[in-house]
Motif scaffolding. Structure first.
Motif, PDB file in Angstrom:
ATOM      1  N   PRO A   1    -109.852  20.038 -49.932  1.00 60.52           N
ATOM      2  CA  PRO A   1    -110.293  19.279 -48.764  1.00 60.52           C
ATOM      3  C   PRO A   1    -109.262  18.226 -48.356  1.00 60.52           C
ATOM      4  N   CYS A   2    -109.147  18.021 -47.055  1.00 59.21           N
ATOM      5  CA  CYS A   2    -108.190  17.012 -46.588  1.00 59.21           C
ATOM      6  C   CYS A   2    -108.763  16.229 -45.414  1.00 59.21           C
ATOM      7  N   LYS A   3    -108.106  15.129 -45.143  1.00 64.31           N
ATOM      8  CA  LYS A   3    -108.496  14.308 -44.002  1.00 64.31           C
ATOM      9  C   LYS A   3    -107.593  14.657 -42.834  1.00 64.31           C
ATOM     10  N   ILE A   4    -108.173  14.643 -41.639  1.00 66.23           N
ATOM     11  CA  ILE A   4    -107.396  14.919 -40.435  1.00 66.23           C
ATOM     12  C   ILE A   4    -107.460  13.688 -39.546  1.00 66.23           C
ATOM     13  N   SER A   5    -106.286  13.255 -39.076  1.00 67.72           N
ATOM     14  CA  SER A   5    -106.259  12.138 -38.142  1.00 67.72           C
ATOM     15  C   SER A   5    -105.306  12.458 -37.000  1.00 67.72           C
ATOM     16  N   CYS A   6    -105.365  11.654 -35.945  1.00 66.60           N
ATOM     17  CA  CYS A   6    -104.467  11.836 -34.808  1.00 66.60           C
ATOM     18  C   CYS A   6    -103.139  11.156 -35.118  1.00 66.60           C
TER      19      CYS A   6
ATOM     20  N   ILE B   1    -103.634  20.295 -31.589  1.00 68.24           N
ATOM     21  CA  ILE B   1    -103.452  20.810 -32.953  1.00 68.24           C
ATOM     22  C   ILE B   1    -102.105  20.353 -33.528  1.00 68.24           C
ATOM     23  N   ASP B   2    -101.088  20.340 -32.692  1.00 69.78           N
ATOM     24  CA  ASP B   2     -99.751  19.933 -33.163  1.00 69.78           C
ATOM     25  C   ASP B   2     -99.641  18.425 -33.386  1.00 69.78           C
ATOM     26  N   GLN B   3    -100.680  17.691 -32.988  1.00 71.77           N
ATOM     27  CA  GLN B   3    -100.677  16.238 -33.205  1.00 71.77           C
ATOM     28  C   GLN B   3    -101.626  15.828 -34.326  1.00 71.77           C
ATOM     29  N   MET B   4    -102.111  16.808 -35.061  1.00 75.41           N
ATOM     30  CA  MET B   4    -102.996  16.496 -36.175  1.00 75.41           C
ATOM     31  C   MET B   4    -102.191  16.187 -37.426  1.00 75.41           C
ATOM     32  N   ARG B   5    -102.638  15.165 -38.112  1.00 74.96           N
ATOM     33  CA  ARG B   5    -101.992  14.770 -39.359  1.00 74.96           C
ATOM     34  C   ARG B   5    -102.967  15.071 -40.493  1.00 74.96           C
ATOM     35  N   PHE B   6    -102.484  15.677 -41.539  1.00 72.74           N
ATOM     36  CA  PHE B   6    -103.347  16.070 -42.659  1.00 72.74           C
ATOM     37  C   PHE B   6    -102.982  15.251 -43.900  1.00 72.74           C
ATOM     38  N   TYR B   7    -104.020  14.886 -44.623  1.00 71.16           N
ATOM     39  CA  TYR B   7    -103.764  14.096 -45.830  1.00 71.16           C
ATOM     40  C   TYR B   7    -104.759  14.497 -46.916  1.00 71.16           C
ATOM     41  N   ASN B   8    -104.213  14.922 -48.051  1.00 67.15           N
ATOM     42  CA  ASN B   8    -105.045  15.226 -49.203  1.00 67.15           C
ATOM     43  C   ASN B   8    -105.014  14.010 -50.123  1.00 67.15           C
ATOM     44  N   SER B   9    -106.154  13.316 -50.202  1.00 63.31           N
ATOM     45  CA  SER B   9    -106.174  12.050 -50.948  1.00 63.31           C
ATOM     46  C   SER B   9    -106.105  12.281 -52.461  1.00 63.31           C
ATOM     47  N   GLU B  10    -106.639  13.411 -52.929  1.00 64.46           N
ATOM     48  CA  GLU B  10    -106.585  13.689 -54.370  1.00 64.46           C
ATOM     49  C   GLU B  10    -105.155  13.799 -54.869  1.00 64.46           C
ATOM     50  N   ARG B  11    -104.321  14.502 -54.103  1.00 65.25           N
ATOM     51  CA  ARG B  11    -102.929  14.710 -54.513  1.00 65.25           C
ATOM     52  C   ARG B  11    -101.971  13.712 -53.874  1.00 65.25           C
ATOM     53  N   ASN B  12    -102.497  12.872 -52.969  1.00 68.94           N
ATOM     54  CA  ASN B  12    -101.677  11.923 -52.233  1.00 68.94           C
ATOM     55  C   ASN B  12    -100.531  12.642 -51.508  1.00 68.94           C
ATOM     56  N   GLN B  13    -100.912  13.687 -50.786  1.00 72.37           N
ATOM     57  CA  GLN B  13     -99.903  14.479 -50.068  1.00 72.37           C
ATOM     58  C   GLN B  13    -100.261  14.637 -48.600  1.00 72.37           C
ATOM     59  N   HIS B  14     -99.237  14.527 -47.762  1.00 73.68           N
ATOM     60  CA  HIS B  14     -99.394  14.846 -46.348  1.00 73.68           C
ATOM     61  C   HIS B  14     -99.349  16.347 -46.206  1.00 73.68           C
TER      62      HIS B  14
END
Ligand SMILES: [Zn+2]
Ligand SMILES: [Zn+2]
Length: 175
Positions: free
Chosen positions: A92-97, A74-87
């Motif tokens: 809704p957001c995208k989650i990556s490693c 969980i602490d290694q998850m990166r979140f990105y909201n593409s609509e607002r271009n924010q980490h």
């Protein structure tokens, strides 16, 4: 009791949770289980998916969050909201490693859009029926044709024009 990831998800302490499938990123830092089949699976050809995944299309299987349990990273998850271009974990957001960069899932407001390529199904050919795509969406933006019998929507499923199925062209010898 809930896990750290959110009260809408299955808790790591829930003894009634029986993992049905396991998923992990490429480096196996981020891992999660699901206890049920997906409610639907789709292939998206939209330009955002193409770019964010570095792929011609995105295959997503949709789960209720209560059927998902994050077991590691969980602490290694990166979140990105593409609509607002924010980490940021703004849904809704995208989650990556954060380590290997594998796209983990799209976290919606209610649903978890999993990428089935992360699941361990045993043999690659043993994809469970419930994970098989039921349609193509945003097929109007496709960069490759897919010759199958699935419905092909120009945009969203049931809310856009349904495109004609491709008729298989004759082989190169016919040219
Ligand atoms: Zn990873
Ligand atoms: Zn898309």
């Amino acid at each position: 009791m809930n896990n750290d990831f959110g009260p809408e998800y299955a808790s790591i302490h829930d003894a009634s949770f029986v993992p049905k499938y396991r998923a992990s990123c490429y480096c196996e830092t981020v891992r999660y289980d699901v206890c049920a089949d997906p409610v639907d699976a789709k292939i998206c050809h939209c330009p955002a998916c193409q770019r964010l995944h570095g792929a011609p299309m995105q295959w997503a299987a949709i789960f209720h969050k209560k059927h998902v349990r994050i077991t590691a990273g969980i602490d290694q998850m990166r979140f990105y909201n593409s609509e607002r271009n924010q980490h940021a974990r703004i849904l809704p957001c995208k989650i990556s490693c954060a380590r290997c960069g594998t796209p983990i899932a799209d976290e919606g407001r209610r649903m978890w859009l999993a990428f089935p390529s992360l699941f361990d199904f045993g043999k690659r050919s043993d994809i469970p029926e419930a994970f098989r795509p039921t349609c193509h969406i945003f097929y109007g933006s496709r960069v490759v044709e897919v010759c199958d019998d699935l419905p092909k929507w120009a945009g969203h499923k049931n809310h856009s024009q349904r495109l004609e199925a491709l008729t298989l062209k004759k082989g190169p010898t016919e040219l």
